[in-house]
Scaffold this motif. Structure first.
Motif, PDB file in Angstrom:
ATOM      1  N   ALA A 195      31.440  42.406  34.297  1.00 55.33           N
ATOM      2  CA  ALA A 195      32.663  41.841  34.882  1.00 55.33           C
ATOM      3  C   ALA A 195      32.339  41.114  36.185  1.00 55.33           C
ATOM      4  CB  ALA A 195      33.683  42.947  35.130  1.00 55.33           C
ATOM      5  N   ALA A 249      32.840  37.121  37.030  1.00 53.83           N
ATOM      6  CA  ALA A 249      33.709  36.715  38.136  1.00 53.83           C
ATOM      7  C   ALA A 249      32.992  35.824  39.140  1.00 53.83           C
ATOM      8  CB  ALA A 249      34.253  37.949  38.848  1.00 53.83           C
ATOM      9  N   GLU A 308      42.056  45.127  33.245  1.00 52.71           N
ATOM     10  CA  GLU A 308      42.929  44.647  34.319  1.00 52.71           C
ATOM     11  C   GLU A 308      42.227  43.528  35.079  1.00 52.71           C
ATOM     12  OE1 GLU A 308      45.542  47.213  36.751  1.00 52.71           O
ATOM     13  OE2 GLU A 308      44.471  48.874  35.775  1.00 52.71           O
ATOM     14  N   THR A 309      43.009  42.528  35.489  1.00 48.42           N
ATOM     15  CA  THR A 309      42.482  41.415  36.267  1.00 48.42           C
ATOM     16  C   THR A 309      42.986  41.539  37.697  1.00 48.42           C
ATOM     17  OG1 THR A 309      42.443  40.022  34.294  1.00 48.42           O
ATOM     18  CG2 THR A 309      42.386  38.893  36.425  1.00 48.42           C
ATOM     19  N   LYS A 310      42.051  41.583  38.646  1.00 48.75           N
ATOM     20  CA  LYS A 310      42.379  41.784  40.053  1.00 48.75           C
ATOM     21  C   LYS A 310      41.603  40.822  40.939  1.00 48.75           C
ATOM     22  CE  LYS A 310      45.269  44.981  39.278  1.00 48.75           C
ATOM     23  NZ  LYS A 310      46.665  44.696  39.484  1.00 48.75           N
ATOM     24  N   LYS A 311      42.095  40.649  42.150  1.00 48.87           N
ATOM     25  CA  LYS A 311      41.426  39.814  43.159  1.00 48.87           C
ATOM     26  C   LYS A 311      40.390  40.663  43.893  1.00 48.87           C
ATOM     27  CE  LYS A 311      44.035  36.101  42.774  1.00 48.87           C
ATOM     28  NZ  LYS A 311      43.547  34.936  42.109  1.00 48.87           N
ATOM     29  N   THR A 360      38.419  36.295  41.098  1.00 55.84           N
ATOM     30  CA  THR A 360      39.235  37.056  40.166  1.00 55.84           C
ATOM     31  C   THR A 360      38.299  37.741  39.180  1.00 55.84           C
ATOM     32  OG1 THR A 360      41.025  35.442  40.382  1.00 55.84           O
ATOM     33  CG2 THR A 360      41.105  36.904  38.478  1.00 55.84           C
ATOM     34  N   VAL A 361      38.470  39.054  39.035  1.00 54.03           N
ATOM     35  CA  VAL A 361      37.600  39.833  38.150  1.00 54.03           C
ATOM     36  C   VAL A 361      38.449  40.554  37.112  1.00 54.03           C
ATOM     37  CG1 VAL A 361      37.564  41.846  39.687  1.00 54.03           C
ATOM     38  CG2 VAL A 361      35.700  41.520  38.080  1.00 54.03           C
ATOM     39  N   THR A 362      37.996  40.512  35.860  1.00 57.52           N
ATOM     40  CA  THR A 362      38.604  41.294  34.793  1.00 57.52           C
ATOM     41  C   THR A 362      37.659  42.449  34.524  1.00 57.52           C
ATOM     42  OG1 THR A 362      39.667  39.340  33.857  1.00 57.52           O
ATOM     43  CG2 THR A 362      39.470  41.265  32.419  1.00 57.52           C
TER      44      THR A 362
END
Length: 172
Positions: A85, A89, A122-125, A142-144
């Motif tokens: 991930a 990203a 989940e995708t988060k900053k 942005t990382v999933t």
């Protein structure tokens, strides 16, 4: 008299020689923190087999190290697993992670603990500091998140394959 909060107690001294002295922080100094906390989503710990995973090895950059070497405090990426991930990203070796999903992270343990509240997929900053010609510059990526369970199994399989190949080459 109106029932309004005007301060938050920070220290109270109670002793037989002192009548009881207290110190308080004015509410105006903490209002932005309170507002920020009220907007945060409450999360529960995710089962280990469903937890998210970045795929990095890391070292802590504490405040002493940061000051000595002129770098930001956070989590230094020592290596990034291929296909993880983190790699997807855009995180690279040497990047310093300072925030995950808006939360400051000052150590790898803190980042790992934070990840226990996030599910795979989940995708988060994520905020990183990247070394440049004029010092460090902040980037938001942005990382999933990957699956912790699947990622660990893949890393173990890859490691055993590499060990098998090394043993084969030693025998030839």
């Amino acid at each position: 008299m109106n029932g309004e909060v005007i301060g938050i107690n920070s220290v109270k001294i109670v002793s037989s020689g002192v009548e009881g002295m207290g110190y308080a922080i004015p509410i105006s100094d903490v209002q932005s923190i309170i507002d920020n906390l009220m907007l945060r989503e409450t999360r529960e710990t995710v089962d280990e087999d469903k937890q998210g995973f970045l795929g990095i090895t890391f070292a802590d950059v504490d405040s002493t190290t940061a000051e000595a070497f002129g770098m930001p405090a956070g989590v230094l990426g020592k290596s990034v697993t291929q296909g993880s991930a983190a790699e997807k990203a855009g995180i690279k070796k040497g990047f310093i992670i300072t925030k995950f999903d808006g939360y400051s992270v000052n150590s790898g343990a803190e980042l790992q603990n934070r990840l226990t509240y996030y599910k795979a997929g989940e995708t988060k900053k994520i905020t990183v500091q990247v070394a440049g010609e004029n010092g460090y510059e902040e980037r938001e990526l942005t990382v999933t998140l990957d699956s912790r369970k699947k990622s660990v199994e893949k890393m173990q399989k890859d490691a055993s394959q590499q060990n098998g190949e090394a043993q084969q080459n030693d025998g030839q």
